[in-house]
Design a protein around this motif. Structure first.
Motif, PDB file in Angstrom:
ATOM      1  N   THR A  56      28.366 -20.652 -10.996  1.00  0.00           N
ATOM      2  CA  THR A  56      28.244 -19.331 -10.382  1.00  0.00           C
ATOM      3  C   THR A  56      26.915 -19.266  -9.635  1.00  0.00           C
ATOM      4  N   MET A  57      26.903 -18.462  -8.596  1.00  0.00           N
ATOM      5  CA  MET A  57      25.674 -18.202  -7.850  1.00  0.00           C
ATOM      6  C   MET A  57      25.566 -16.697  -7.620  1.00  0.00           C
ATOM      7  N   SER A  58      24.495 -16.100  -8.103  1.00  0.00           N
ATOM      8  CA  SER A  58      24.211 -14.688  -7.857  1.00  0.00           C
ATOM      9  C   SER A  58      22.893 -14.600  -7.108  1.00  0.00           C
ATOM     10  N   TYR A  59      22.845 -13.737  -6.101  1.00  0.00           N
ATOM     11  CA  TYR A  59      21.575 -13.607  -5.392  1.00  0.00           C
ATOM     12  C   TYR A  59      21.351 -12.189  -4.882  1.00  0.00           C
ATOM     13  N   ILE A  60      20.089 -11.868  -4.706  1.00  0.00           N
ATOM     14  CA  ILE A  60      19.645 -10.624  -4.090  1.00  0.00           C
ATOM     15  C   ILE A  60      18.823 -11.016  -2.868  1.00  0.00           C
ATOM     16  N   ALA A  61      18.989 -10.288  -1.771  1.00  0.00           N
ATOM     17  CA  ALA A  61      18.354 -10.720  -0.533  1.00  0.00           C
ATOM     18  C   ALA A  61      18.047  -9.537   0.368  1.00  0.00           C
ATOM     19  N   ILE A  62      17.083  -9.749   1.262  1.00  0.00           N
ATOM     20  CA  ILE A  62      16.755  -8.760   2.281  1.00  0.00           C
ATOM     21  C   ILE A  62      16.650  -9.464   3.637  1.00  0.00           C
ATOM     22  N   GLY A  63      16.854  -8.701   4.676  1.00  0.00           N
ATOM     23  CA  GLY A  63      16.674  -9.198   6.026  1.00  0.00           C
ATOM     24  C   GLY A  63      15.912  -8.186   6.853  1.00  0.00           C
ATOM     25  N   ARG A  64      15.101  -8.686   7.761  1.00  0.00           N
ATOM     26  CA  ARG A  64      14.380  -7.828   8.693  1.00  0.00           C
ATOM     27  C   ARG A  64      14.592  -8.387  10.100  1.00  0.00           C
ATOM     28  N   LYS A  65      14.355  -7.553  11.115  1.00  0.00           N
ATOM     29  CA  LYS A  65      14.595  -8.013  12.485  1.00  0.00           C
ATOM     30  C   LYS A  65      13.699  -7.266  13.463  1.00  0.00           C
ATOM     31  N   SER A  66      13.641  -7.793  14.662  1.00  0.00           N
ATOM     32  CA  SER A  66      12.834  -7.187  15.718  1.00  0.00           C
ATOM     33  C   SER A  66      13.606  -6.072  16.405  1.00  0.00           C
ATOM     34  N   SER A  67      12.889  -5.278  17.190  1.00  0.00           N
ATOM     35  CA  SER A  67      13.516  -4.335  18.113  1.00  0.00           C
ATOM     36  C   SER A  67      13.910  -5.099  19.376  1.00  0.00           C
ATOM     37  N   GLN A  95      36.663 -28.214  -3.135  1.00  0.00           N
ATOM     38  CA  GLN A  95      36.076 -27.094  -3.849  1.00  0.00           C
ATOM     39  C   GLN A  95      36.648 -25.776  -3.317  1.00  0.00           C
ATOM     40  N   TYR A  96      36.876 -24.833  -4.231  1.00  0.00           N
ATOM     41  CA  TYR A  96      37.188 -23.469  -3.787  1.00  0.00           C
ATOM     42  C   TYR A  96      36.202 -22.514  -4.446  1.00  0.00           C
ATOM     43  N   SER A  97      36.057 -21.353  -3.859  1.00  0.00           N
ATOM     44  CA  SER A  97      35.185 -20.331  -4.433  1.00  0.00           C
ATOM     45  C   SER A  97      35.707 -18.960  -4.044  1.00  0.00           C
ATOM     46  N   TYR A  98      35.269 -17.950  -4.802  1.00  0.00           N
ATOM     47  CA  TYR A  98      35.572 -16.567  -4.439  1.00  0.00           C
ATOM     48  C   TYR A  98      34.373 -15.714  -4.820  1.00  0.00           C
ATOM     49  N   ALA A  99      34.220 -14.572  -4.152  1.00  0.00           N
ATOM     50  CA  ALA A  99      32.981 -13.802  -4.303  1.00  0.00           C
ATOM     51  C   ALA A  99      33.197 -12.323  -4.070  1.00  0.00           C
ATOM     52  N   LEU A 100      32.270 -11.547  -4.623  1.00  0.00           N
ATOM     53  CA  LEU A 100      32.138 -10.114  -4.370  1.00  0.00           C
ATOM     54  C   LEU A 100      30.746  -9.874  -3.804  1.00  0.00           C
ATOM     55  N   SER A 101      30.646  -8.933  -2.858  1.00  0.00           N
ATOM     56  CA  SER A 101      29.362  -8.704  -2.216  1.00  0.00           C
ATOM     57  C   SER A 101      29.206  -7.231  -1.839  1.00  0.00           C
ATOM     58  N   TYR A 102      27.959  -6.747  -1.974  1.00  0.00           N
ATOM     59  CA  TYR A 102      27.601  -5.399  -1.501  1.00  0.00           C
ATOM     60  C   TYR A 102      26.464  -5.525  -0.509  1.00  0.00           C
ATOM     61  N   ARG A 103      26.571  -4.814   0.622  1.00  0.00           N
ATOM     62  CA  ARG A 103      25.552  -4.866   1.667  1.00  0.00           C
ATOM     63  C   ARG A 103      25.236  -3.468   2.169  1.00  0.00           C
ATOM     64  N   ARG A 104      23.942  -3.225   2.379  1.00  0.00           N
ATOM     65  CA  ARG A 104      23.474  -1.934   2.887  1.00  0.00           C
ATOM     66  C   ARG A 104      22.641  -2.216   4.133  1.00  0.00           C
ATOM     67  N   GLN A 105      23.071  -1.682   5.267  1.00  0.00           N
ATOM     68  CA  GLN A 105      22.502  -2.086   6.549  1.00  0.00           C
ATOM     69  C   GLN A 105      22.169  -0.865   7.411  1.00  0.00           C
ATOM     70  N   PRO A 106      20.875  -0.655   7.753  1.00  0.00           N
ATOM     71  CA  PRO A 106      20.522   0.440   8.668  1.00  0.00           C
ATOM     72  C   PRO A 106      21.065   0.179  10.075  1.00  0.00           C
ATOM     73  N   GLU A 107      21.411   1.249  10.761  1.00  0.00           N
ATOM     74  CA  GLU A 107      21.816   1.153  12.158  1.00  0.00           C
ATOM     75  C   GLU A 107      20.804   1.922  12.997  1.00  0.00           C
ATOM     76  N   TYR A 108      20.454   1.362  14.157  1.00  0.00           N
ATOM     77  CA  TYR A 108      19.394   1.917  14.987  1.00  0.00           C
ATOM     78  C   TYR A 108      19.931   2.338  16.359  1.00  0.00           C
ATOM     79  N   GLU A 109      19.248   3.305  16.950  1.00  0.00           N
ATOM     80  CA  GLU A 109      19.629   3.752  18.285  1.00  0.00           C
ATOM     81  C   GLU A 109      19.485   2.618  19.297  1.00  0.00           C
ATOM     82  N   LYS A 110      20.310   2.628  20.318  1.00  0.00           N
ATOM     83  CA  LYS A 110      20.320   1.558  21.306  1.00  0.00           C
ATOM     84  C   LYS A 110      19.264   1.732  22.388  1.00  0.00           C
ATOM     85  N   GLU A 111      18.647   2.896  22.434  1.00  0.00           N
ATOM     86  CA  GLU A 111      17.613   3.162  23.426  1.00  0.00           C
ATOM     87  C   GLU A 111      16.257   3.325  22.745  1.00  0.00           C
ATOM     88  N   SER A 112      15.181   3.016  23.483  1.00  0.00           N
ATOM     89  CA  SER A 112      13.818   3.172  22.961  1.00  0.00           C
ATOM     90  C   SER A 112      13.597   4.624  22.549  1.00  0.00           C
TER      91      SER A 112
END
Length: 276
Positions: A56-67, A95-112
Protein backbone atom coordinates in the motif's frame (compact mmCIF):
# COMPACT_ATOMS: atom_id res chain seq x y z
CA UNK A 1 -2.03 22.46 -32.34
CA UNK A 2 1.55 21.74 -31.20
CA UNK A 3 0.78 18.24 -29.98
CA UNK A 4 -2.02 16.51 -31.88
CA UNK A 5 -3.14 12.97 -31.32
CA UNK A 6 -0.70 11.58 -33.93
CA UNK A 7 2.26 13.23 -32.23
CA UNK A 8 1.13 11.86 -28.86
CA UNK A 9 1.25 8.29 -30.16
CA UNK A 10 4.61 8.89 -31.85
CA UNK A 11 6.10 10.11 -28.55
CA UNK A 12 4.58 7.20 -26.66
CA UNK A 13 6.07 4.74 -29.13
CA UNK A 14 9.52 6.30 -28.87
CA UNK A 15 9.44 6.23 -25.09
CA UNK A 16 8.11 2.71 -25.18
CA UNK A 17 11.37 1.54 -26.71
CA UNK A 18 13.41 3.37 -24.19
CA UNK A 19 10.20 3.17 -19.45
CA UNK A 20 9.88 1.31 -15.72
CA UNK A 21 8.89 0.06 -12.40
CA UNK A 22 9.71 2.86 -9.99
CA UNK A 23 8.34 1.73 -6.67
CA UNK A 24 8.40 5.02 -4.77
CA UNK A 25 7.85 7.84 -7.22
CA UNK A 26 4.77 10.05 -6.75
CA UNK A 27 4.05 11.88 -9.98
CA UNK A 28 2.74 15.48 -9.87
CA UNK A 29 -0.92 16.04 -10.76
CA UNK A 30 -2.03 18.65 -13.28
CA UNK A 31 -2.26 22.06 -11.62
CA UNK A 32 -3.87 23.93 -14.48
CA UNK A 33 -2.52 26.72 -16.65
CA UNK A 34 0.61 28.41 -15.25
CA UNK A 35 4.25 29.05 -16.10
CA UNK A 36 5.92 27.08 -13.31
CA UNK A 37 4.79 24.85 -10.46
CA UNK A 38 6.12 22.99 -7.41
CA UNK A 39 4.95 19.63 -6.05
CA UNK A 40 5.95 17.94 -2.80
CA UNK A 41 4.64 14.78 -1.16
CA UNK A 42 5.27 12.67 1.92
CA UNK A 43 4.31 9.03 1.48
CA UNK A 44 4.22 5.87 3.57
CA UNK A 45 4.74 2.64 1.67
CA UNK A 46 4.04 -0.63 3.45
CA UNK A 47 4.76 -4.21 2.36
CA UNK A 48 1.81 -6.48 3.16
CA UNK A 49 3.60 -9.79 2.59
CA UNK A 50 7.10 -11.21 2.92
CA UNK A 51 7.62 -11.38 -0.87
CA UNK A 52 6.71 -7.75 -1.50
CA UNK A 53 3.94 -8.67 -3.95
CA UNK A 54 1.26 -6.75 -2.07
CA UNK A 55 1.83 -3.16 -0.96
CA UNK A 56 0.00 0.00 0.00
CA UNK A 57 1.05 3.59 -0.55
CA UNK A 58 -0.55 6.49 1.31
CA UNK A 59 0.57 10.06 0.83
CA UNK A 60 -0.25 13.66 1.64
CA UNK A 61 0.91 16.36 -0.75
CA UNK A 62 0.71 20.02 -1.69
CA UNK A 63 1.31 21.91 -4.90
CA UNK A 64 2.00 25.55 -5.60
CA UNK A 65 2.22 27.45 -8.90
CA UNK A 66 2.99 30.78 -10.49
CA UNK A 67 0.57 33.38 -11.80
CA UNK A 68 0.30 33.72 -15.59
CA UNK A 69 2.44 36.87 -15.51
CA UNK A 70 5.44 35.57 -13.49
CA UNK A 71 7.66 32.51 -12.97
CA UNK A 72 7.48 32.27 -9.17
CA UNK A 73 6.60 28.60 -8.67
CA UNK A 74 5.69 29.24 -5.00
CA UNK A 75 3.41 32.23 -5.73
CA UNK A 76 0.09 30.68 -4.77
CA UNK A 77 -1.52 27.55 -3.43
CA UNK A 78 -2.47 25.11 -6.21
CA UNK A 79 -3.63 21.83 -4.64
CA UNK A 80 -3.89 19.68 -1.50
CA UNK A 81 -4.02 15.89 -1.96
CA UNK A 82 -4.74 12.81 0.17
CA UNK A 83 -4.22 9.51 -1.64
CA UNK A 84 -4.30 5.82 -0.72
CA UNK A 85 -3.43 3.06 -3.20
CA UNK A 86 -3.18 -0.75 -3.03
CA UNK A 87 -0.76 -2.63 -5.34
CA UNK A 88 -0.61 -6.31 -6.24
CA UNK A 89 2.23 -7.72 -8.38
CA UNK A 90 0.48 -10.95 -9.38
CA UNK A 91 3.25 -12.11 -11.75
CA UNK A 92 6.95 -11.10 -11.97
CA UNK A 93 6.09 -8.61 -14.74
CA UNK A 94 2.45 -7.67 -14.15
CA UNK A 95 0.83 -5.47 -11.56
CA UNK A 96 -2.59 -3.97 -10.87
CA UNK A 97 -3.59 -1.33 -8.36
CA UNK A 98 -6.62 0.64 -7.24
CA UNK A 99 -6.90 3.85 -5.24
CA UNK A 100 -9.06 6.46 -3.55
CA UNK A 101 -8.10 10.12 -3.60
CA UNK A 102 -9.30 13.48 -2.27
CA UNK A 103 -8.13 16.77 -3.79
CA UNK A 104 -8.81 20.39 -2.86
CA UNK A 105 -7.83 22.92 -5.50
CA UNK A 106 -8.23 26.75 -5.50
CA UNK A 107 -9.42 28.36 -8.71
CA UNK A 108 -8.18 31.82 -9.70
CA UNK A 109 -9.50 34.60 -11.90
CA UNK A 110 -8.17 34.61 -15.46
CA UNK A 111 -7.40 38.32 -15.45
CA UNK A 112 -4.88 40.30 -13.36
CA UNK A 113 -4.47 40.43 -10.35
CA UNK A 114 -5.49 36.72 -10.53
CA UNK A 115 -7.22 36.64 -7.15
CA UNK A 116 -8.68 33.41 -5.81
CA UNK A 117 -12.20 32.98 -7.12
CA UNK A 118 -13.44 29.77 -5.50
CA UNK A 119 -12.48 26.27 -4.32
CA UNK A 120 -13.04 23.03 -6.20
CA UNK A 121 -13.07 19.68 -4.43
CA UNK A 122 -12.54 16.36 -6.16
CA UNK A 123 -13.06 12.75 -5.16
CA UNK A 124 -11.32 10.27 -7.40
CA UNK A 125 -11.20 6.51 -7.76
CA UNK A 126 -8.93 4.78 -10.25
CA UNK A 127 -7.52 1.45 -11.33
CA UNK A 128 -4.23 0.77 -13.03
CA UNK A 129 -2.63 -2.11 -14.93
CA UNK A 130 1.11 -2.22 -15.65
CA UNK A 131 3.46 -4.55 -17.50
CA UNK A 132 7.21 -4.36 -16.87
CA UNK A 133 9.95 -5.50 -19.26
CA UNK A 134 13.49 -6.28 -18.09
CA UNK A 135 15.46 -4.82 -20.99
CA UNK A 136 18.83 -5.52 -19.36
CA UNK A 137 20.43 -5.61 -15.93
CA UNK A 138 20.26 -1.82 -15.76
CA UNK A 139 17.16 -0.92 -17.79
CA UNK A 140 13.50 -1.66 -17.06
CA UNK A 141 10.47 -0.71 -19.12
CA UNK A 142 7.02 -0.18 -17.64
CA UNK A 143 3.89 0.53 -19.69
CA UNK A 144 0.76 1.52 -17.76
CA UNK A 145 -2.93 2.07 -18.48
CA UNK A 146 -4.91 3.91 -15.81
CA UNK A 147 -8.67 4.55 -15.77
CA UNK A 148 -10.11 7.25 -13.50
CA UNK A 149 -13.52 8.44 -12.33
CA UNK A 150 -13.43 12.03 -11.05
CA UNK A 151 -16.35 13.71 -9.23
CA UNK A 152 -16.28 17.49 -8.59
CA UNK A 153 -17.89 19.77 -5.96
CA UNK A 154 -17.51 23.35 -4.79
CA UNK A 155 -16.28 24.28 -1.29
CA UNK A 156 -19.73 23.51 0.20
CA UNK A 157 -20.18 20.24 -1.72
CA UNK A 158 -22.63 21.76 -4.18
CA UNK A 159 -22.65 20.93 -7.88
CA UNK A 160 -20.22 22.69 -10.19
CA UNK A 161 -20.31 23.16 -13.96
CA UNK A 162 -18.25 20.03 -14.60
CA UNK A 163 -20.19 17.25 -12.88
CA UNK A 164 -17.83 14.30 -13.34
CA UNK A 165 -15.18 13.03 -15.70
CA UNK A 166 -13.94 9.72 -17.07
CA UNK A 167 -10.23 9.90 -17.85
CA UNK A 168 -7.82 7.41 -19.45
CA UNK A 169 -4.07 7.74 -18.96
CA UNK A 170 -1.43 5.86 -20.98
CA UNK A 171 2.13 6.01 -19.69
CA UNK A 172 5.55 4.62 -20.63
CA UNK A 173 8.53 4.95 -18.31
CA UNK A 174 12.19 3.97 -18.53
CA UNK A 175 14.33 3.42 -15.43
CA UNK A 176 18.12 3.15 -15.42
CA UNK A 177 19.85 1.67 -12.36
CA UNK A 178 22.52 4.30 -11.93
CA UNK A 179 24.38 2.78 -8.96
CA UNK A 180 23.72 0.12 -6.30
CA UNK A 181 25.06 2.59 -3.72
CA UNK A 182 21.93 4.02 -2.07
CA UNK A 183 19.88 2.39 -4.86
CA UNK A 184 20.29 5.36 -7.20
CA UNK A 185 18.06 5.44 -10.29
CA UNK A 186 17.18 7.72 -13.19
CA UNK A 187 13.78 7.62 -14.89
CA UNK A 188 12.12 9.30 -17.87
CA UNK A 189 8.45 9.01 -18.80
CA UNK A 190 5.78 10.08 -21.25
CA UNK A 191 2.09 10.11 -20.32
CA UNK A 192 -0.89 11.00 -22.51
CA UNK A 193 -4.29 11.84 -20.99
CA UNK A 194 -7.67 11.42 -22.70
CA UNK A 195 -11.05 12.26 -21.15
CA UNK A 196 -14.77 12.83 -21.51
CA UNK A 197 -16.82 14.97 -19.09
CA UNK A 198 -20.45 15.37 -18.08
CA UNK A 199 -21.56 18.96 -17.45
CA UNK A 200 -24.37 20.46 -15.32
CA UNK A 201 -24.33 23.86 -17.02
CA UNK A 202 -27.40 24.81 -19.14
CA UNK A 203 -28.81 21.52 -20.44
CA UNK A 204 -26.86 18.60 -19.01
CA UNK A 205 -24.54 17.24 -21.67
CA UNK A 206 -21.32 15.39 -22.44
CA UNK A 207 -18.36 16.80 -24.29
CA UNK A 208 -16.45 14.69 -26.78
CA UNK A 209 -13.82 12.13 -25.77
CA UNK A 210 -10.37 13.30 -26.77
CA UNK A 211 -6.74 14.02 -26.00
CA UNK A 212 -6.23 16.68 -23.28
CA UNK A 213 -2.64 16.62 -22.01
CA UNK A 214 0.86 15.26 -22.50
CA UNK A 215 3.21 15.01 -19.51
CA UNK A 216 6.96 14.50 -19.93
CA UNK A 217 8.99 13.80 -16.79
CA UNK A 218 12.51 12.99 -15.58
CA UNK A 219 13.39 11.81 -12.04
CA UNK A 220 16.42 11.03 -9.91
CA UNK A 221 15.77 8.64 -7.00
CA UNK A 222 17.90 7.40 -4.12
CA UNK A 223 17.69 5.89 -0.64
CA UNK A 224 18.86 7.93 2.33
CA UNK A 225 21.73 5.88 3.87
CA UNK A 226 20.95 3.95 7.04
CA UNK A 227 17.28 4.93 6.98
CA UNK A 228 13.96 3.60 5.62
CA UNK A 229 13.46 6.71 3.46
CA UNK A 230 13.59 7.20 -0.30
CA UNK A 231 13.90 10.62 -1.99
CA UNK A 232 12.61 11.49 -5.48
CA UNK A 233 13.67 14.73 -7.19
CA UNK A 234 12.16 15.47 -10.55
CA UNK A 235 11.02 17.72 -13.36
CA UNK A 236 7.81 17.52 -15.41
CA UNK A 237 6.59 19.46 -18.44
CA UNK A 238 2.79 19.51 -18.73
CA UNK A 239 1.54 20.33 -22.24
CA UNK A 240 -2.16 21.17 -21.90
CA UNK A 241 -4.15 21.24 -25.11
CA UNK A 242 -5.56 24.69 -25.88
CA UNK A 243 -3.86 26.38 -22.90
CA UNK A 244 -1.91 29.63 -22.80
CA UNK A 245 1.12 27.83 -21.37
CA UNK A 246 1.50 25.45 -24.31
CA UNK A 247 2.72 28.37 -26.46
CA UNK A 248 5.61 28.81 -24.00
CA UNK A 249 6.68 25.18 -23.77
CA UNK A 250 4.06 24.04 -21.23
CA UNK A 251 3.88 24.23 -17.43
CA UNK A 252 7.31 23.50 -15.89
CA UNK A 253 7.11 21.51 -12.63
CA UNK A 254 9.79 20.89 -10.04
CA UNK A 255 9.06 18.06 -7.60
CA UNK A 256 10.48 16.55 -4.40
CA UNK A 257 9.02 13.53 -2.58
CA UNK A 258 9.98 11.69 0.60
CA UNK A 259 8.83 8.08 1.00
CA UNK A 260 8.94 6.10 4.24
CA UNK A 261 9.30 2.39 3.39
CA UNK A 262 7.89 0.03 6.03
CA UNK A 263 8.89 -3.64 5.62
CA UNK A 264 6.55 -6.55 6.19
CA UNK A 265 6.42 -7.71 9.79
CA UNK A 266 4.94 -11.09 10.51
CA UNK A 267 2.38 -11.06 13.27
CA UNK A 268 3.61 -12.90 16.31
CA UNK A 269 1.45 -15.62 17.81
CA UNK A 270 1.22 -16.50 21.47
CA UNK A 271 0.93 -19.86 23.17
CA UNK A 272 -2.86 -19.71 23.22
CA UNK A 273 -2.87 -19.29 19.42
CA UNK A 274 -0.87 -22.51 19.06
CA UNK A 275 -3.24 -24.35 21.39
CA UNK A 276 -6.20 -23.22 19.34
Amino acid sequence: MMFGVKKVFILLSITGFLASFVKAQISPPGLGDANTAFWSAFGVKRNLDSLGKKQTMSYIAIGRKSSPDNDNLFAKQAIFVLNHEFYHSFTPHQQYSYALSYRRQPEYEKESPYDRENIEQEFRIYGRYAYTFDLSKKFKLKNTVRQEFRKFFDADFHKVDEDFQLRTRVKSQLTYNLSPKNNQKLAISTEALFSISHFNEHDQHWNSFGYRELRLAAYYMFNIPNSPFTVDIGYMDDLIRGSRSIHHGGVHYFAADLIWNIPYKKRETNDQDHLD
